[in-house]
Structures are given as C-alpha cells and as structure tokens.
Design an enzyme around this catalytic site. Structure first.
Site, mmCIF file in Angstrom:
data_model
loop_
_atom_site.group_PDB
_atom_site.id
_atom_site.type_symbol
_atom_site.label_atom_id
_atom_site.label_comp_id
_atom_site.label_asym_id
_atom_site.label_seq_id
_atom_site.Cartn_x
_atom_site.Cartn_y
_atom_site.Cartn_z
ATOM 1 N N ALA A 129 39.137 34.922 38.527
ATOM 2 C CA ALA A 129 39.852 34.364 39.685
ATOM 3 C C ALA A 129 38.921 34.290 40.893
ATOM 4 O O ALA A 129 38.880 33.275 41.596
ATOM 5 C CB ALA A 129 41.075 35.223 39.995
ATOM 6 N N ASN A 169 42.501 25.277 33.480
ATOM 7 C CA ASN A 169 43.835 25.841 33.196
ATOM 8 C C ASN A 169 44.878 24.761 32.937
ATOM 9 O O ASN A 169 46.036 25.078 32.674
ATOM 10 C CB ASN A 169 44.303 26.751 34.343
ATOM 11 C CG ASN A 169 44.821 25.933 35.507
ATOM 12 O OD1 ASN A 169 44.230 24.921 35.862
ATOM 13 N ND2 ASN A 169 45.924 26.343 36.074
ATOM 14 N N ALA A 178 34.872 39.927 41.456
ATOM 15 C CA ALA A 178 33.952 38.928 40.890
ATOM 16 C C ALA A 178 34.347 38.621 39.447
ATOM 17 O O ALA A 178 33.491 38.412 38.587
ATOM 18 C CB ALA A 178 32.510 39.430 40.986
ATOM 19 N N LYS A 214 40.485 30.136 29.081
ATOM 20 C CA LYS A 214 40.205 29.134 30.117
ATOM 21 C C LYS A 214 38.794 28.536 30.014
ATOM 22 O O LYS A 214 38.561 27.421 30.456
ATOM 23 C CB LYS A 214 40.416 29.731 31.514
ATOM 24 C CG LYS A 214 41.889 29.968 31.835
ATOM 25 C CD LYS A 214 42.072 30.461 33.269
ATOM 26 C CE LYS A 214 43.525 30.823 33.517
ATOM 27 N NZ LYS A 214 43.787 31.207 34.906
ATOM 28 N N THR A 272 45.878 29.761 29.607
ATOM 29 C CA THR A 272 45.732 31.023 30.324
ATOM 30 C C THR A 272 44.786 31.952 29.585
ATOM 31 O O THR A 272 44.163 31.559 28.586
ATOM 32 C CB THR A 272 47.117 31.645 30.616
ATOM 33 O OG1 THR A 272 46.935 32.745 31.516
ATOM 34 C CG2 THR A 272 47.827 32.137 29.366
ATOM 35 N N LEU A 330 45.794 37.873 45.741
ATOM 36 C CA LEU A 330 46.177 36.968 44.639
ATOM 37 C C LEU A 330 47.287 37.562 43.786
ATOM 38 O O LEU A 330 47.965 36.853 43.041
ATOM 39 C CB LEU A 330 44.971 36.654 43.738
ATOM 40 C CG LEU A 330 43.773 35.941 44.343
ATOM 41 C CD1 LEU A 330 42.895 35.352 43.249
ATOM 42 C CD2 LEU A 330 44.166 34.854 45.316
ATOM 43 N N ASP A 383 44.255 26.171 39.258
ATOM 44 C CA ASP A 383 44.288 27.487 39.926
ATOM 45 C C ASP A 383 43.643 27.329 41.299
ATOM 46 O O ASP A 383 44.117 27.859 42.299
ATOM 47 C CB ASP A 383 43.481 28.535 39.140
ATOM 48 C CG ASP A 383 44.232 29.035 37.915
ATOM 49 O OD1 ASP A 383 45.474 29.050 37.936
ATOM 50 O OD2 ASP A 383 43.572 29.406 36.933
ATOM 51 N N TYR A 389 50.903 38.930 42.877
ATOM 52 C CA TYR A 389 52.251 38.666 43.396
ATOM 53 C C TYR A 389 53.281 39.646 42.842
ATOM 54 O O TYR A 389 54.460 39.569 43.168
ATOM 55 C CB TYR A 389 52.693 37.218 43.121
ATOM 56 C CG TYR A 389 52.520 36.787 41.688
ATOM 57 C CD1 TYR A 389 53.461 37.094 40.725
ATOM 58 C CD2 TYR A 389 51.389 36.077 41.303
ATOM 59 C CE1 TYR A 389 53.287 36.706 39.413
ATOM 60 C CE2 TYR A 389 51.200 35.685 39.997
ATOM 61 C CZ TYR A 389 52.156 35.996 39.064
ATOM 62 O OH TYR A 389 51.979 35.618 37.758
HETATM 63 P P1 NAP Z 1 39.252 39.837 35.828
HETATM 64 O O1 NAP Z 1 38.404 38.682 35.440
HETATM 65 O O2 NAP Z 1 39.601 40.887 34.831
HETATM 66 O O3 NAP Z 1 38.484 40.574 37.066
HETATM 67 C C1 NAP Z 1 38.939 41.807 37.560
HETATM 68 C C2 NAP Z 1 38.226 42.155 38.875
HETATM 69 O O4 NAP Z 1 38.818 43.367 39.377
HETATM 70 C C3 NAP Z 1 36.723 42.419 38.734
HETATM 71 O O5 NAP Z 1 36.081 42.030 39.908
HETATM 72 C C4 NAP Z 1 36.690 43.954 38.591
HETATM 73 O O6 NAP Z 1 35.494 44.534 39.021
HETATM 74 C C5 NAP Z 1 37.784 44.354 39.553
HETATM 75 N N1 NAP Z 1 38.325 45.670 39.234
HETATM 76 C C6 NAP Z 1 39.175 45.981 38.225
HETATM 77 N N2 NAP Z 1 39.459 47.308 38.265
HETATM 78 C C7 NAP Z 1 38.748 47.821 39.311
HETATM 79 C C8 NAP Z 1 38.635 49.120 39.872
HETATM 80 N N3 NAP Z 1 39.303 50.167 39.378
HETATM 81 N N4 NAP Z 1 37.858 49.280 40.965
HETATM 82 C C9 NAP Z 1 37.184 48.233 41.490
HETATM 83 N N5 NAP Z 1 37.253 46.959 41.012
HETATM 84 C C10 NAP Z 1 38.029 46.775 39.936
HETATM 85 O O7 NAP Z 1 40.642 39.379 36.448
HETATM 86 P P2 NAP Z 1 40.997 37.940 37.095
HETATM 87 O O8 NAP Z 1 41.460 37.021 36.050
HETATM 88 O O9 NAP Z 1 39.878 37.545 37.985
HETATM 89 O O10 NAP Z 1 42.292 38.312 37.971
HETATM 90 C C11 NAP Z 1 42.177 39.096 39.156
HETATM 91 C C12 NAP Z 1 43.557 39.219 39.819
HETATM 92 O O11 NAP Z 1 43.999 37.943 40.280
HETATM 93 C C13 NAP Z 1 44.640 39.731 38.853
HETATM 94 O O12 NAP Z 1 45.401 40.703 39.533
HETATM 95 C C14 NAP Z 1 45.491 38.517 38.572
HETATM 96 O O13 NAP Z 1 46.845 38.875 38.379
HETATM 97 C C15 NAP Z 1 45.331 37.723 39.877
HETATM 98 N N6 NAP Z 1 45.535 36.261 39.668
HETATM 99 C C16 NAP Z 1 46.576 35.660 40.311
HETATM 100 C C17 NAP Z 1 46.806 34.298 40.140
HETATM 101 C C18 NAP Z 1 47.944 33.632 40.869
HETATM 102 O O14 NAP Z 1 48.374 32.530 40.466
HETATM 103 N N7 NAP Z 1 48.461 34.213 41.925
HETATM 104 C C19 NAP Z 1 45.963 33.549 39.304
HETATM 105 C C20 NAP Z 1 44.888 34.198 38.666
HETATM 106 C C21 NAP Z 1 44.687 35.564 38.857
HETATM 107 P P3 NAP Z 1 34.237 44.728 37.994
HETATM 108 O O15 NAP Z 1 33.579 43.391 37.902
HETATM 109 O O16 NAP Z 1 33.389 45.762 38.650
HETATM 110 O O17 NAP Z 1 34.829 45.192 36.684
#
Ligand code: NAP
Length: 289
Positions: free
Chosen positions: A135, A92, A132, A71, A67, A227, A107, A229
C-alpha cells in the site's frame, strides 16, 4: 436483484476473499443505478491465477478486482496494463477488452479521490509516509505523481524504504522520496506534515497498537490519514487528534477504489449522492455501534 440471461458479472479474485466488503460496494451501486449487474467473490488457490483470469475471460466476465496476494502476479496474465499501474507493479482492477483483460490500479486513484473528498492536498506538500509495504508503495507513487514537495518514507525495515525511494525517484527523475528508519523519526525537520499511516499496525483486532507511541511525534502532524478503516477510529488517529491535528481513516479509500472500478467496468459516472449512500452502508458494516 433479478438475475437473468443478460446479467453482467464482475468479481474479486484473491486468497482469502471471505471478509471482503467489495460485494457490498458493487451490488449496492448496481441497485442504486439500476444496472443488471452482479459482483461475486472468487477464492483462487495459489498457482491458479492465470487459469482464473483466462477462465473469467472465457465466461464473458466484464471485469475483476484483484486482492492479496495476487496484485503483482496477475500482471503476467493481462494483455494490457495502464501506465501508472505498470510503474507501481500492482493491479487491483481488470477491465475486459476485445483481446483480454487490461489492468488498472484503482487503489491509488481511489486514495486520491478519498483525499480530495477530505479536502487533503498533495501538491506542494511535505508528507510523512509510514510503511513500505504494497500500500505504501502505491502511496509513494501517488505522492510523486501528484507533485508532493517531499515525502519522508519511514519504515521499520530501512532497505524496503530505500528500494521504493530509488524506484520512484528514478521514474519521476527527482529526489522527492527520502527513505528513513522508523526509529529515526525524531530527526525529521521541525514543521507540521500531512502523514499517511500505511503500515498494518493498529489493524483490528490489535486496536490498541500504534506505529509510534511517542506523543511528541504527533505534534508534527497537521493531518493524519490512516489507511486502516477497522477499527473506524484507530489509535493513530486518536493520537493525531489529541495533538490538535485532523484525522481520517481509510474507508473512503476503499469506497473510491471500488467506485473507480465500477465506473471503468460500466462506463458510467457514479453521482456523489450514490457514493454517499454506499459510504453509509460501508460505515454500518465496519462500525456497527
Ligand atoms: P504489507 O505489504 O504487509 O506491509 C506492512 C507494513 O507494515 C510494512 O511497512 C511493515 O514494515 C509494517 N509493519 C508491520 N508490522 C509492523 C510492526 N510491528 N512494527 C513496525 N512496522 C510494521 O501491507 P499492505 O498491503 O501495504 O497494507 C498496509 C495497511 O494498509 C493494512 O493495514 C491494510 O489494511 C491497509 N490498506 C487499506 C486499504 C484501503 O482501501 N483503505 C487498501 C490497501 C491497504 P516492515 O517492512 O518493516 O515489515
């Protein structure tokens, strides 16, 4: 659970790992399926991933989940990587082979199974993908590999969306991913889309936050897949439903990424009945009321 000399061990490496639900998934499956198997979280400090992977192999560990934040970094410690996971650049799940660990990305396969379980199609669809980050990148690959018609990739930081679009469009030799600045959402074509919410906005404890506030935006969504939960029903999901659409959260993605890993490690197939039983446990753990 009885641990003896024949118990097979799998685990999770990451930092932090304290809040993970993966032990609940895997240890429940082992109990339901009668496998002599245990799953344990292992916090790994920065700079020690390679040591952790080599140590796990030496200890006869059957497989590992990986995690945040490892990754991508873990790929350098593997002897083989599944083709799609290599394209995504994120792994993962590690599966033991005769020469070392092979990496997979469950994932993405888990999200596909979750969407299928919810009756959601990707093939031929026009999709809004919000975010972007790591995930969203995997979702963009999934959509392209499952023959989505178009994916509008909206992100606050445009160049991150452009980078993913260039990469995925190059790999799949097409123009399926269209990058856009998040604030330009009103320029989207007038139609209804499947929308995948892949930003971290709205994640507990920030339950009241949502990526786009404008209620008119949600008229464009026939199905919203968040995504996140936790909370179980996000504000994004509520806005989609208020506009007449269907909405679901990411708990089944979490479930199926775990089931896919469990099946790879144990060379087995988890029945729908067992998958449903694990889902109920996850539901109680994430949504106690
Ligand atoms: P990450 O790499 O940190 O990416 C975060 C994303 O959110 C980026 O696109 C970022 O935009 C955007 N963001 C954050 N704060 C923002 C704001 N205030 N306004 C606008 N955009 C904002 O995170 P990640 O790993 O991709 O995870 C994303 C989500 O998916 C998380 O909530 C995570 O819990 C969920 N997830 C769920 C699972 C599942 O099994 N269900 C698995 C993986 C992830 P910028 O690029 O502009 O910063």
């Amino acid at each position: 659970m009885v641990i003896d000399g024949k118990t097979k061990t799998c685990g999770l490496i990451g930092n932090p790992v304290e809040h993970t639900l993966s032990p609940l998934i895997h240890n429940t499956l082992a109990g339901l399926m009668g496998h002599n198997f245990v799953y344990v979280p292992f916090p790994v400090a920065e700079g020690r991933v390679d040591e952790a992977v080599r140590g796990a192999y030496a200890l006869d560990i059957l497989g590992m989940n990986v995690t945040v934040p490892y990754k991508s970094e873990v790929i350098g410690s593997l002897t083989a990587v599944d083709e799609l996971a290599a394209q995504i650049g994120a792994v993962n799940t590690l599966v033991r082979t005769d020469t070392g660990f092979k990496g997979y990305n469950t994932d993405m396969s888990g999200l596909f199974r979750a969407m299928t379980a919810e009756g959601i199609r990707i093939e031929g669809e026009e999709i809004l993908l919000l975010g972007a980050g790591g995930a969203a990148r995997a979702v963009a690959y999934l959509c392209a590999s499952q023959k989505a018609k178009k994916v509008y990739l909206l992100n606050r930081t445009l160049d991150k969306a452009q980078k993913i679009a260039e990469e995925v469009n190059r790999v799949f030799a097409g123009e399926v991913i269209i990058p856009m600045r998040l604030s330009d959402y009103s320029n989207l074509p007038e139609r209804r889309f499947l929308a995948v919410q892949a930003t971290s906005v709205g994640l507990a404890p920030h339950d009241d936050e949502v990526i786009i506030e404008d209620a008119a935006f949600y008229q464009k969504i026939h199905t919203g897949f968040d995504l996140i939960y936790k909370p179980f029903t996000t504000r994004f999901m509520r806005l989609v439903k208020d506009a007449g659409g269907e909405a679901c959260n990411g708990l089944k993605m979490l479930l199926y990424q775990g089931i896919d890993a469990y099946e790879l490690w144990n060379r087995t197939t988890v029945t729908q009945k067992d998958a449903d039983a694990v889902y109920e446990k996850l539901r109680s753990a994430t949504n106690p009321c």
